[in-house]
Design a protein around this motif. Structure first.
Motif, PDB file in Angstrom:
ATOM      1  N   MET A   1       3.241  -7.403  -7.005  1.00 57.42           N
ATOM      2  CA  MET A   1       4.370  -6.787  -6.292  1.00 57.42           C
ATOM      3  C   MET A   1       5.603  -7.677  -6.367  1.00 57.42           C
ATOM      4  O   MET A   1       5.530  -8.897  -6.377  1.00 57.42           O
ATOM      5  CB  MET A   1       3.974  -6.588  -4.829  1.00 57.42           C
ATOM      6  CG  MET A   1       5.105  -6.104  -3.939  1.00 57.42           C
ATOM      7  SD  MET A   1       4.577  -5.972  -2.231  1.00 57.42           S
ATOM      8  CE  MET A   1       6.160  -5.809  -1.449  1.00 57.42           C
ATOM      9  N   ALA A 254      11.159  -3.359  -2.391  1.00 55.57           N
ATOM     10  CA  ALA A 254      10.011  -4.244  -2.243  1.00 55.57           C
ATOM     11  C   ALA A 254      10.048  -4.972  -0.907  1.00 55.57           C
ATOM     12  O   ALA A 254       9.012  -5.196  -0.277  1.00 55.57           O
ATOM     13  CB  ALA A 254       9.994  -5.263  -3.389  1.00 55.57           C
ATOM     14  N   ALA A 319       3.674  -1.946  -5.857  1.00 55.63           N
ATOM     15  CA  ALA A 319       3.487  -2.159  -4.418  1.00 55.63           C
ATOM     16  C   ALA A 319       2.288  -1.405  -3.863  1.00 55.63           C
ATOM     17  O   ALA A 319       2.070  -1.401  -2.653  1.00 55.63           O
ATOM     18  CB  ALA A 319       4.752  -1.746  -3.662  1.00 55.63           C
TER      19      ALA A 319
END
Length: 339
Positions: A1, A254, A319
């Protein structure tokens, strides 16, 4: 991620961009001033002056007034940094959001700020049915998150939390400072460029009259060259805005996931606002601050925001988001800026 916080290179790159934008503003103002001086000399000329004489007179005039021009730009930058929150609220028509009218939003924002040790920014609301949000400010006491009434009505609590986390990431990564400087550059150049364009459009008869007189060709050439200088300054101000990295939106998405631990909430929020975020009557430079800045076709090549589909694809791939994509695709995320 993707890691949105602790990105030292990203923050340093934003600081360098802000400094370069300020330097660029001075250079663009000098070019714009030369164009305006040449245009003024040409319009005041009786049709007997040559282009060389008009240009030399305009150049010396600009050199003579360069200290004044420098001071004017410095004052504009200072006012922008000092009063950007007032100028932005005046431009958009947003108003302070009282805690008693939206306690859940304040609770969500404060909890997110506590989890990251951030100063709680101010909250403002824009009374429009269009769902969107943006962060603004150049220093902690000015940092503000503005949400629209349409966003508050459309999103549920977990989606609102994701959007707030997205905007807080922009503040934490100093994206808002870079974008506010860009708004200063683009705003003033667009304003001057529009005034000059209208003036030239309404004053074409002056050129027609001068072209019939002896020596009038120099005046016409001077006006054309002046218009080119002004256009270049205006166009470069737009390039400044277009040059801002799309990566910042991926990082902010993010960051929302990192704060909320809920990638599907960010995906759901993006899905709900997709294609609906255009704020009527708001300058395009301000739209670049927003959560979503809808563009399509050729205009998308110059957008500072990646498409909603690309952002959702990144959240699914990197993610752990579970929401299905509308189109099967692999996101292309720009490389991180060099340290």
């Amino acid at each position: 991620m993707l890691q949105a916080f602790g990105l030292y290179t990203h923050i340093q790159a934003n600081r360098r961009r802000s400094a370069l934008l300020i330097v660029g503003l001075f250079l663009l103002f000098y070019l714009m001033s030369l164009g305006l001086a040449l245009l003024l000399r040409a319009l005041l000329d009786d049709g007997t002056g040559t282009f060389e004489a008009l240009f030399q007179s305009a150049l010396w005039g600009c050199l003579w007034f360069s200290p004044f021009i420098t001071g004017l730009v410095a004052l504009w930058v200072w006012c922008g940094f000092r009063f950007n929150d007032f100028l932005l609220s005046l431009t958009t028509g947003s108003k302070p959001l009282a805690r008693r009218s939206s306690p859940r939003l304040y609770n969500l924002l404060e909890n997110l700020c506590i989890s990251r040790g951030m100063t709680v920014p101010k909250l403002r609301v824009l009374e429009t049915e269009t769902p969107n949000a943006f962060a603004s400010g150049t220093r902690p006491e000015q940092y503000t998150v503005t949400v629209t009434r349409g966003l508050l009505d459309l999103l549920d609590e977990r989606e609102l939390e994701a959007v707030l986390a997205h905007e807080l990431t922009h503040i934490r990564n100093e994206d808002v400072r870079t974008m506010m400087v860009a708004v200063l550059v683009v705003g003033v150049m667009s304003f001057i460029g529009e005034i000059v364009y209208r003036g030239l459009r309404d004053g074409t008869s002056l050129l027609d009259d001068s072209s019939d007189s002896k020596g009038g060709g120099g005046k016409v050439i001077a006006v054309i060259v002046a218009a080119v200088f002004i256009f270049i300054a205006w166009w470069l101000s737009l390039v400044v805005r277009f040059s801002l990295s799309r990566r910042r939106e991926y990082l902010a998405d993010a960051g929302a996931v990192e704060l909320t631990k809920n990638p599907d909430a960010m995906i759901s929020a993006l899905r709900k606002i997709e294609g609906k975020g255009e704020l009527k009557g708001v300058p395009s430079a301000v739209m670049e601050l927003c959560l979503d800045n809808p563009r399509s076709g050729f205009a998308d090549l110059f957008a500072t925001h990646p498409s909603i589909e690309d952002r959702i694809a990144a959240l699914v791939r990197y993610a752990g988001g579970n929401a299905p994509l509308a189109k099967a695709q692999t996101p292309t995320i720009p490389e991180a800026p060099a340290a």
